[in-house]
Scaffold this motif. Structure first.
Motif, PDB file in Angstrom:
ATOM      1  N   VAL A 128      69.814  35.900  77.446  1.00  0.00           N
ATOM      2  CA  VAL A 128      69.921  35.849  78.915  1.00  0.00           C
ATOM      3  C   VAL A 128      70.558  37.133  79.436  1.00  0.00           C
ATOM      4  CG1 VAL A 128      71.045  34.670  80.843  1.00  0.00           C
ATOM      5  CG2 VAL A 128      69.986  33.335  79.006  1.00  0.00           C
ATOM      6  N   ILE A 129      71.620  37.590  78.756  1.00  0.00           N
ATOM      7  CA  ILE A 129      72.316  38.814  79.168  1.00  0.00           C
ATOM      8  C   ILE A 129      71.364  40.013  79.105  1.00  0.00           C
ATOM      9  CG2 ILE A 129      74.112  40.465  78.484  1.00  0.00           C
ATOM     10  CD1 ILE A 129      75.787  38.011  77.607  1.00  0.00           C
ATOM     11  N   ARG A 130      70.617  40.122  78.019  1.00  0.00           N
ATOM     12  CA  ARG A 130      69.708  41.264  77.869  1.00  0.00           C
ATOM     13  C   ARG A 130      68.611  41.259  78.919  1.00  0.00           C
ATOM     14  NH1 ARG A 130      67.322  41.971  72.165  1.00  0.00           N
ATOM     15  NH2 ARG A 130      66.328  43.684  73.292  1.00  0.00           N
ATOM     16  N   LEU A 131      68.182  40.060  79.324  1.00  0.00           N
ATOM     17  CA  LEU A 131      67.127  39.940  80.337  1.00  0.00           C
ATOM     18  C   LEU A 131      67.674  39.951  81.759  1.00  0.00           C
ATOM     19  CD1 LEU A 131      65.002  37.161  78.603  1.00  0.00           C
ATOM     20  CD2 LEU A 131      64.275  39.523  78.972  1.00  0.00           C
ATOM     21  N   LEU A 132      69.012  39.857  81.889  1.00  0.00           N
ATOM     22  CA  LEU A 132      69.671  39.709  83.195  1.00  0.00           C
ATOM     23  C   LEU A 132      69.068  38.534  83.969  1.00  0.00           C
ATOM     24  CD1 LEU A 132      70.034  43.457  84.278  1.00  0.00           C
ATOM     25  CD2 LEU A 132      71.766  41.989  83.244  1.00  0.00           C
ATOM     26  N   ALA A 133      68.776  37.463  83.222  1.00  0.00           N
ATOM     27  CA  ALA A 133      68.120  36.280  83.804  1.00  0.00           C
ATOM     28  C   ALA A 133      69.188  35.308  84.303  1.00  0.00           C
ATOM     29  CB  ALA A 133      67.224  35.620  82.766  1.00  0.00           C
ATOM     30  N   THR A 134      69.780  35.641  85.440  1.00  0.00           N
ATOM     31  CA  THR A 134      70.914  34.867  85.953  1.00  0.00           C
ATOM     32  C   THR A 134      70.547  33.405  86.185  1.00  0.00           C
ATOM     33  OG1 THR A 134      71.587  36.885  87.099  1.00  0.00           O
ATOM     34  CG2 THR A 134      72.736  34.862  87.691  1.00  0.00           C
ATOM     35  N   ILE A 140      71.200  26.952  81.834  1.00  0.00           N
ATOM     36  CA  ILE A 140      71.819  26.691  80.533  1.00  0.00           C
ATOM     37  C   ILE A 140      73.255  26.225  80.711  1.00  0.00           C
ATOM     38  CG2 ILE A 140      72.582  27.805  78.378  1.00  0.00           C
ATOM     39  CD1 ILE A 140      70.039  29.548  78.570  1.00  0.00           C
ATOM     40  N   HIS A 141      73.948  26.808  81.706  1.00  0.00           N
ATOM     41  CA  HIS A 141      75.315  26.368  82.014  1.00  0.00           C
ATOM     42  C   HIS A 141      75.325  24.879  82.379  1.00  0.00           C
ATOM     43  CE1 HIS A 141      79.190  27.054  84.620  1.00  0.00           C
ATOM     44  NE2 HIS A 141      79.372  26.195  83.638  1.00  0.00           N
ATOM     45  N   CYS A 142      74.357  24.470  83.194  1.00  0.00           N
ATOM     46  CA  CYS A 142      74.257  23.054  83.575  1.00  0.00           C
ATOM     47  C   CYS A 142      74.036  22.168  82.347  1.00  0.00           C
ATOM     48  CB  CYS A 142      73.117  22.856  84.575  1.00  0.00           C
ATOM     49  SG  CYS A 142      73.428  23.579  86.196  1.00  0.00           S
ATOM     50  N   ILE A 160      81.101  33.161  80.281  1.00  0.00           N
ATOM     51  CA  ILE A 160      81.835  34.198  81.012  1.00  0.00           C
ATOM     52  C   ILE A 160      81.174  35.560  80.787  1.00  0.00           C
ATOM     53  CG2 ILE A 160      84.022  35.493  81.066  1.00  0.00           C
ATOM     54  CD1 ILE A 160      85.434  32.788  80.527  1.00  0.00           C
ATOM     55  N   GLN A 161      80.809  35.847  79.546  1.00  0.00           N
ATOM     56  CA  GLN A 161      80.120  37.104  79.245  1.00  0.00           C
ATOM     57  C   GLN A 161      78.793  37.199  79.980  1.00  0.00           C
ATOM     58  OE1 GLN A 161      79.963  36.750  74.978  1.00  0.00           O
ATOM     59  NE2 GLN A 161      81.801  37.980  74.658  1.00  0.00           N
ATOM     60  N   MET A 162      78.085  36.076  80.055  1.00  0.00           N
ATOM     61  CA  MET A 162      76.791  36.073  80.731  1.00  0.00           C
ATOM     62  C   MET A 162      76.955  36.374  82.221  1.00  0.00           C
ATOM     63  SD  MET A 162      74.699  34.065  82.891  1.00  0.00           S
ATOM     64  CE  MET A 162      75.339  32.394  82.739  1.00  0.00           C
ATOM     65  N   TYR A 163      77.868  35.660  82.882  1.00  0.00           N
ATOM     66  CA  TYR A 163      78.051  35.861  84.324  1.00  0.00           C
ATOM     67  C   TYR A 163      78.557  37.275  84.634  1.00  0.00           C
ATOM     68  CZ  TYR A 163      77.232  30.965  85.571  1.00  0.00           C
ATOM     69  OH  TYR A 163      76.654  29.727  85.790  1.00  0.00           O
ATOM     70  N   SER A 164      79.486  37.771  83.822  1.00  0.00           N
ATOM     71  CA  SER A 164      80.056  39.088  84.104  1.00  0.00           C
ATOM     72  C   SER A 164      79.105  40.220  83.752  1.00  0.00           C
ATOM     73  CB  SER A 164      81.377  39.264  83.347  1.00  0.00           C
ATOM     74  OG  SER A 164      81.198  39.139  81.960  1.00  0.00           O
ATOM     75  N   SER A 165      78.044  39.926  82.998  1.00  0.00           N
ATOM     76  CA  SER A 165      77.062  40.953  82.637  1.00  0.00           C
ATOM     77  C   SER A 165      75.895  41.008  83.605  1.00  0.00           C
ATOM     78  CB  SER A 165      76.521  40.701  81.218  1.00  0.00           C
ATOM     79  OG  SER A 165      77.547  40.785  80.264  1.00  0.00           O
ATOM     80  N   CYS A 166      75.809  40.048  84.506  1.00  0.00           N
ATOM     81  CA  CYS A 166      74.655  39.964  85.411  1.00  0.00           C
ATOM     82  C   CYS A 166      74.923  40.588  86.770  1.00  0.00           C
ATOM     83  CB  CYS A 166      74.218  38.511  85.559  1.00  0.00           C
ATOM     84  SG  CYS A 166      73.435  37.861  84.055  1.00  0.00           S
ATOM     85  N   GLY A 167      75.900  41.499  86.854  1.00  0.00           N
ATOM     86  CA  GLY A 167      76.150  42.226  88.092  1.00  0.00           C
ATOM     87  C   GLY A 167      77.345  41.705  88.861  1.00  0.00           C
ATOM     88  N   CYS A 168      77.730  42.494  89.876  1.00  0.00           N
ATOM     89  CA  CYS A 168      78.921  42.178  90.670  1.00  0.00           C
ATOM     90  C   CYS A 168      78.817  40.825  91.355  1.00  0.00           C
ATOM     91  CB  CYS A 168      79.141  43.264  91.724  1.00  0.00           C
ATOM     92  SG  CYS A 168      79.465  44.883  91.006  1.00  0.00           S
ATOM     93  N   ASP A 173      81.619  33.949  89.630  1.00  0.00           N
ATOM     94  CA  ASP A 173      81.288  32.742  88.868  1.00  0.00           C
ATOM     95  C   ASP A 173      82.010  32.756  87.515  1.00  0.00           C
ATOM     96  OD1 ASP A 173      79.317  31.524  90.665  1.00  0.00           O
ATOM     97  OD2 ASP A 173      78.108  33.276  90.205  1.00  0.00           O
ATOM     98  N   ALA A 174      82.056  33.948  86.910  1.00  0.00           N
ATOM     99  CA  ALA A 174      82.770  34.076  85.633  1.00  0.00           C
ATOM    100  C   ALA A 174      84.251  33.773  85.823  1.00  0.00           C
ATOM    101  CB  ALA A 174      82.583  35.489  85.078  1.00  0.00           C
ATOM    102  N   ARG A 175      84.833  34.295  86.907  1.00  0.00           N
ATOM    103  CA  ARG A 175      86.269  34.078  87.150  1.00  0.00           C
ATOM    104  C   ARG A 175      86.570  32.612  87.469  1.00  0.00           C
ATOM    105  NH1 ARG A 175      90.974  37.198  87.821  1.00  0.00           N
ATOM    106  NH2 ARG A 175      92.608  35.616  87.599  1.00  0.00           N
ATOM    107  N   LYS A 176      85.668  31.980  88.215  1.00  0.00           N
ATOM    108  CA  LYS A 176      85.850  30.556  88.530  1.00  0.00           C
ATOM    109  C   LYS A 176      85.829  29.724  87.254  1.00  0.00           C
ATOM    110  CE  LYS A 176      83.890  26.874  91.429  1.00  0.00           C
ATOM    111  NZ  LYS A 176      82.789  26.514  92.373  1.00  0.00           N
ATOM    112  N   LEU A 177      84.917  30.049  86.364  1.00  0.00           N
ATOM    113  CA  LEU A 177      84.827  29.346  85.076  1.00  0.00           C
ATOM    114  C   LEU A 177      86.080  29.603  84.249  1.00  0.00           C
ATOM    115  CD1 LEU A 177      82.900  27.670  83.273  1.00  0.00           C
ATOM    116  CD2 LEU A 177      81.929  29.816  82.457  1.00  0.00           C
ATOM    117  N   PHE A 178      86.531  30.851  84.256  1.00  0.00           N
ATOM    118  CA  PHE A 178      87.734  31.227  83.502  1.00  0.00           C
ATOM    119  C   PHE A 178      88.969  30.492  84.041  1.00  0.00           C
ATOM    120  CE2 PHE A 178      91.526  33.921  83.328  1.00  0.00           C
ATOM    121  CZ  PHE A 178      91.648  34.132  81.965  1.00  0.00           C
TER     122      PHE A 178
END
Length: 549
Positions: A128-134, A140-142, A160-168, A173-178
């Motif tokens: 997902v990260i490589r494809l930037l398929a947010t 998948i998170h669901c 967290i890695q996925m959300y933070s790799s998909c742009g600003c 979303d990553a911080r909310k999860l964290f």
């Protein structure tokens, strides 16, 4: 990356000797032919029916970049278990080809009557990260929430890695999860993921704040912050974190030193770079190709091209980045012909150049004034090497022509560009106009630069100097007035000096240096002594004149 679990349901085949032979063969595989031979060994002995051994085979294929072959073997397996699915998803996620197949395979798990586990999700999220398929990542998170794995350390970290790799737009979303799990999960792995996410996006204030709040840090935590500062061209802060790391007795690893060397290169901090080199050798850190590349880059940018060449020559394995870095270093030192010779050596070694290599070689031609050779390389990019010239390549050739005084040819190439010229290209034309006294070209370049870099005082000053060199004093004064009326302030000059492995920065008009008062006192004393020496010299001259009279 965490290791796959040794499932209790997985057992080595009854013929343990055959299994050990196979594993030994896999360790020695280095080509497609080896893999095919090993596959034949498996099939003829029925070892391909064992999920564990097949997963080892798939892993070996993946490490050699042969994921398509591994996938063709996987599809022939009658009843793969979740362990084998996970191994194949991981291989596809890290494949050089687009990893969409990893997501499709993940979606097949449930239709095969299996259930994704805490290893399935992190592996597919890499794809997902490589494809930037947010959107796929959110789905998948669901799923992780539905199966109760949304609190698992490795799954949360991967999300967290996925959300933070998909742009600003996704970092919140990553911080909310964290924030939702950080009080319950205090493991450094998850904290590191969040710090690295901020650092990757250049948000060093949040990265630093979170780093300072960490309940426990490891070498990865420190490296993430050092790398972030180095990538954001804030080398002073990167080196400050490295020093703090040493004071807290945390031993840096190869990745830390890679980031630190990048900061040294930005600062030209040769002494500090040499200390890092010595540390690497003293502590026997693995001299990986990227680490050697960083050493070459540091030495070249810090002024010691001989040391850079020594590191290069001592490398047993060289990547295209190694060759390109060394060519760039030679170009930086004005050694254009040496850079061209190294390019020839690279071709003899059957290393194929890439687009960055051509930026380096065209830059070498520019610094050495090799106009015809540079033009030849540029024209051969597409026809001989199959590389489409980018704006950087056009910029290099325009700079080459401008430096050598071929201003008309530079104008013609500018008109042929399929891309809109950027500030770097107009800036090189303005510099060429100044060097060769072409006020018309200078005016045209500044018209574009005012739009692209409205606050760059150097552009106005350069055109003012062009007018002055042509005795157009009124136009020169007018340019200074325009600059003042537009509110463009001249950037203060600055300098660096390295003393005892510490880089000191001085900027005109600033008094923020910790030792400013002491330095100012010494400068006043030097100034006084110079004035006294000048006065004594004047008196001596007068006495000599009087004596001669």
């Amino acid at each position: 990356m965490h290791l796959l679990p040794f499932s209790a349901s997985l057992q080595l085949p009854t013929n343990k000797r055959l299994a050990e032979q196979l594993i030994s063969l896999l360790r020695h595989c280095s080509t497609l032919k080896h893999i095919e031979q090993t596959h034949g060994f498996m099939v003829t002995r029925g070892l391909d029916h064992d999920n564990f051994l097949l997963s080892r085979f798939i892993g070996a294929c993946s490490s050699l970049g042969l994921s398509p072959y591994a996938y063709s073997v996987f599809t022939r397996k009658a009843e793969p278990d979740i362990y084998l699915y996970n191994t194949m998803i991981r291989a596809l996620s890290f494949s050089q080809k687009p990893p969409k197949a990893a997501i499709l395979l993940f979606n097949n798990i449930q239709s095969a009557g299996l259930r994704p586990d805490s290893y399935s999700y992190p592996f597919v999220l890499k794809a997902v990260i490589r494809l930037l398929a947010t959107q796929t990542g959110r789905q998948i998170h669901c799923q992780t929430i539905g199966v109760g794995l949304d609190s698992d350390l490795h799954v949360v970290t991967a999300l967290i890695q996925m959300y933070s790799s998909c742009g600003c737009g996704c970092i919140s979303d990553a911080r909310k999860l964290f924030d939702g799990v950080c009080l319950r999960i205090r493991d450094a792995i998850m904290w590191n993921a969040m710090v690295a996410g901020y650092a990757k996006l250049g948000d060093m204030e949040n990265a630093q704040h979170l780093f300072d709040c960490m309940p426990e840090r490891n070498v990865i935590s420190w490296t993430a912050v050092i790398s972030g500062y180095a990538q954001m061209n804030r080398p002073h802060q990167a080196i400050a974190i490295l020093r703090r790391m040493q004071l807290e007795n945390v031993e840096p690893d190869e990745i830390t030193m890679l980031a630190a060397l990048s900061a040294c290169g930005h600062l030209g901090a040769l002494e500090l770079g040499e200390w890092i080199h010595s540390y690497i050798d003293k502590h026997e850190l693995s001299r990986t190709v990227p680490l050697n590349n960083a050493l070459i880059d540091m030495y070249a940018k810090s002024g010691n091209i001989k040391k850079a060449l020594k590191v290069f020559e001592n490398m047993k394995r060289k990547s295209i980045i190694t060759w390109t870095t060394m060519i760039s270093g030679l170009a930086l030192h004005g050694l254009g012909r040496e850079a061209l010779e190294l390019f020839s050596c690279m071709e003899r070694a059957r290393v194929k150049p890439n687009d960055v290599t051509f930026i380096a070689i065209l830059s070498a031609c520019s610094h050495a004034g090799l106009v015809q050779i540079g033009q030849s390389f540029f024209s051969n990019m597409r026809s001989r090497y199959g590389i489409e010239p980018k704006i950087e390549h056009f910029g290099c050739v325009i700079d080459l022509l401008g430096r050598a005084g071929y201003l008309q040819e530079a104008r013609e190439l500018l008109g042929q560009m399929p891309l809109e010229p950027n500030a770097a290209i107009w800036g090189s034309l303005l510099a060429a106009a100044y060097t060769h006294g072409d006020a018309v070209l200078g005016e045209r370049a500044l018209q574009h630069l005012i739009k692209l870099e409205p606050d760059n005082s150097g552009n106005y000053a350069l055109l003012s100097n062009i007018y002055a060199s042509c005795d157009r004093w009124k136009a020169s004064r007018l340019m200074r007035t325009v600059m003042r009326d537009k509110g463009v302030r001249k950037m203060p000059g600055g300098s660096f000096i390295e003393v005892k492995n510490r880089v000191n920065e001085f900027i005109a008009g600033q008094t923020s240096h910790a030792q400013f008062d002491e330095i100012y006192e010494v400068l006043c004393n030097i100034n006084g002594q110079l004035r006294l020496a000048e006065h004594l010299q004047r008196e001596c001259d007068e006495l000599l004149e009087h004596g001669q009279g």
